[in-house]
Design a protein around this motif. Structure first.
Motif, PDB file in Angstrom:
ATOM      1  N   LEU A  40       0.845  -1.207   0.000  1.00  0.00           N
ATOM      2  CA  LEU A  40       0.000   0.000   0.000  1.00  0.00           C
ATOM      3  C   LEU A  40       0.877   1.252   0.000  1.00  0.00           C
ATOM      4  N   TYR A  41       1.908   1.254   0.865  1.00  0.00           N
ATOM      5  CA  TYR A  41       2.807   2.416   0.925  1.00  0.00           C
ATOM      6  C   TYR A  41       3.610   2.540  -0.365  1.00  0.00           C
ATOM      7  N   ARG A  42       4.033   1.393  -0.898  1.00  0.00           N
ATOM      8  CA  ARG A  42       4.767   1.427  -2.172  1.00  0.00           C
ATOM      9  C   ARG A  42       3.868   1.943  -3.297  1.00  0.00           C
ATOM     10  N   ALA A  43       2.587   1.533  -3.281  1.00  0.00           N
ATOM     11  CA  ALA A  43       1.656   1.970  -4.335  1.00  0.00           C
ATOM     12  C   ALA A  43       1.450   3.486  -4.277  1.00  0.00           C
ATOM     13  N   CYS A  64      -2.955  11.935  -2.158  1.00  0.00           N
ATOM     14  CA  CYS A  64      -2.596  10.780  -3.008  1.00  0.00           C
ATOM     15  C   CYS A  64      -2.912   9.474  -2.280  1.00  0.00           C
ATOM     16  N   ALA A  65      -2.644   9.447  -0.976  1.00  0.00           N
ATOM     17  CA  ALA A  65      -2.923   8.226  -0.199  1.00  0.00           C
ATOM     18  C   ALA A  65      -4.413   7.913  -0.160  1.00  0.00           C
ATOM     19  N   ALA A 101      10.979   5.382  -1.428  1.00  0.00           N
ATOM     20  CA  ALA A 101       9.912   6.393  -1.501  1.00  0.00           C
ATOM     21  C   ALA A 101       8.800   6.060  -0.505  1.00  0.00           C
ATOM     22  N   ALA A 102       8.457   4.767  -0.438  1.00  0.00           N
ATOM     23  CA  ALA A 102       7.419   4.339   0.505  1.00  0.00           C
ATOM     24  C   ALA A 102       7.841   4.651   1.934  1.00  0.00           C
ATOM     25  N   SER A 103       9.108   4.374   2.223  1.00  0.00           N
ATOM     26  CA  SER A 103       9.606   4.599   3.578  1.00  0.00           C
ATOM     27  C   SER A 103       9.534   6.077   3.939  1.00  0.00           C
ATOM     28  N   ALA A 104       9.848   6.941   2.977  1.00  0.00           N
ATOM     29  CA  ALA A 104       9.795   8.390   3.236  1.00  0.00           C
ATOM     30  C   ALA A 104       8.352   8.848   3.452  1.00  0.00           C
TER      31      ALA A 104
END
Ligand code: ATP
Ligand SMILES: Nc1ccn([C@H]2C[C@H](O)[C@@H](COP(=O)(O)O)O2)c(=O)n1
Length: 227
Positions: A40-43, A64-65, A101-104
């Motif tokens: 989900l975070y990666r998407a 965006c989320a 990017a997901a981690s950020a």
């Protein structure tokens, strides 16, 4: 069955510890649903990239989320495919760039709030195996079964190196080790929902342990499990 009665097994841990692999096999053996919360975070990260959003623009990332359509399906080979706004983005999603990017993005509290209910909606009978960083601490704190997987950073980098090379992705082992250590540090040091074992999680160090061995150790925690 009320939602609270639906059993949940959470499997948290750092990048490359084997969460996704172990969780999918265990979910299959139990006949339970599977949540890849990292996807989900990666998407959201991939959708933000497609929209040229600034990773420092928290407001745009929160929107965006909320707005990004994220779908999951198994392909003919049984691999989990991830659709982002209707497009199969699985390969792009699984890169270390997407992971970074997901981690950020994941460090933004409002992004985490925007994805919370989407994650909890995966809790459906007969049960759910949920993998991520905060499944046992935040999303499903009442989960009956909690596991925290670890492995040495060196082994996790070697696993990711083999995984990406097998997909034809050009990476270096040293570069992956640096990226994994940086992601570990960011995920564990953030103020909101940091990567850490739940107090009641069973910790399993998978360094030098084969996949089958780890699967059996996890299944042994779930009473009445399938053979
Ligand atoms: N115990 C293990 N021994 C050897 N290889 C493993 C083990 N567990 C997983 N792997 C392999 O390591 C790679 C990474 O595993 P996986 O993607 O499940 O990790 P992860 O914790 O979900 O990582 P991320 O959080 O970055 O998505 C995969 O190729 C997987 O097959
Ligand atoms: N529950 C989660 C899952 C993931 N994240 C963030 C932090 C990770 O580095 C990144 C990618 O996750 P992965 O696919 O590697 O499991 O997404 C998180 O904060 N919380």
């Amino acid at each position: 069955m009320t939602e609270a009665a639906i059993p949940v097994l959470t499997i948290d841990g750092p990048s490359g510890s084997g969460k996704g692999t172990i969780s999918r096999v265990v979910a299959g053996r139990l006949g339970w649903h599977y949540l890849d919360s990292g996807a989900l975070y990666r998407a959201v990260g991939v959708a933000a990239g497609w929209a040229d959003l600034d990773l420092d623009d928290a407001g745009a990332l929160v929107r965006c989320a909320f707005d990004t359509g994220i779908g999951f399906r198994d392909d003919a080979a049984g691999e989990l495919r991830v659709l982002v706004n209707g497009h199969d983005a699985t390969d792009e999603l699984r890169t270390e760039t997407a992971g970074a990017a997901a981690s950020a993005i994941a460090a933004i509290p409002e992004v985490r709030s925007a994805l919370k209910e989407r994650q909890r909606a995966f809790r459906k009978a007969p049960g759910l195996v949920a993998d991520g960083r905060d499944m046992g601490t935040v999303i499903f704190p009442d989960a009956a079964f909690k596991v925290f997987l670890t492995a040495s950073a060196e082994e996790r980098a070697e696993r990711r190196y083999k995984q990406l090379k097998d997909k034809g992705v050009s990476v270096t082992l040293d570069g992956l080790l640096r990226e994994i250590l940086a992601r570990d540090a960011r995920d564990a040091s953030r103020a909101v929902a940091p990567l850490r074992p739940a107090e009641d999680a069973v910790r399993i160090d998978t360094t030098g342990q084969g996949i089958d061995s780890v699967v059996e150790r996890v299944l042994a925690l779930v009473p009445g499990r399938t053979a």
